[in-house]
Design a protein around this motif. Structure first.
Motif: not given
Length: 241
Positions: A179, A199-200, A202, A228
């Protein structure tokens, strides 16, 4: 570099779990007492300030637990049995039916991750007009069991395979999420504006599973975690602190 280390040991009586079943009125849900449990673990928290404006925090948690032997049992009805009644079973309603008591105290505790880990780094810049903070974090949680049961020894190999399949479908694997957050704060007025991303990477992950393929409902359901996500926020503080 401050740090905190804790150990814990917990006793729980009549641990409750949600059970889904089919009754006369259709699908129903109720709470079931799953016996007494003992849970033990340790956690560690560390905070470091390697240079001005930078703060790094990390925490980890180890947990384990089990039901007390003999406090969590289940009676399973087995039909079509011929020959001598197996140990731990009693005669049922007819000559080919037996009732077997199964000790479930060796099952994993529901929703108890054995490992959790978090690390966060925040860099703060003091500007002439306000305060700018940049944060990045990573959080990991290990696998969890949401359904667990055990077939009686007298059950057929096919039924034992069904139990094994449901147990596997009732477990979610561990996952880790990255995050980020950037915020800008001024004191007059006391306003903070931020943008964030969750959730960078993904990551595809599950938060929960429910399995009832063979007992009554004939379904297995899983719940996916949030993909994401980006967002914008504003906080306005007013009044006295």
């Amino acid at each position: 570099m401050p740090h905190v280390c804790n150990r814990a040991h917990t006793w729980k009586s009549d641990v409750q779990a949600i059970v889904n079943a089919v009754g006369p009125a259709g699908v129903t849900q109720y709470l079931q007492n799953n016996g007494n449990a003992r849970i033990w673990g340790a956690e560690l928290e560390i905070t470091a300030v390697p240079w001005k404006g930078m703060e790094i925090t990390a925490s980890g948690n180890l947990s384990d637990g089990k039901y007390e032997k003999g406090t969590f049992t289940e009676t399973q009805v087995i039909n079509g049995v011929t020959g001598a009644t197996p140990a731990g079973c009693a005669q049922g309603a007819n000559a080919t039916q037996i009732l077997c008591t199964v000790d479930l105290s060796n099952l994993p505790l529901i929703q108890l991750p054995k490992r959790q880990f978090n690390i966060s780094a925040t860099q703060t810049f003091i500007l002439s007009t306000g305060e700018l903070s940049v944060n990045a974090s990573y959080a990991y949680v290990s696998g969890q069991q949401f359904f667990a049961s055990r077939a009686a020894d007298a059950q057929s190999d096919a039924v034992k395979a069904q139990y094994a399949a449901e147990n596997e479908l009732g477990r979610i694997p561990g996952y880790g999420l990255i995050n980020g957050r950037i915020s800008y704060k001024v004191e007059n007025p006391n306003v903070e504006i931020s943008i964030f991303a969750r959730n960078l990477a993904n990551k595809k992950y599950l938060t929960r599973r429910f399995s009832d393929l063979y007992r009554s409902l004939g379904i297995a359901t899983e719940f996916s975690g949030e993909s994401r996500t980006y967002g914008l926020g504003m906080t306005w503080r007013f009044g006295q602190n």
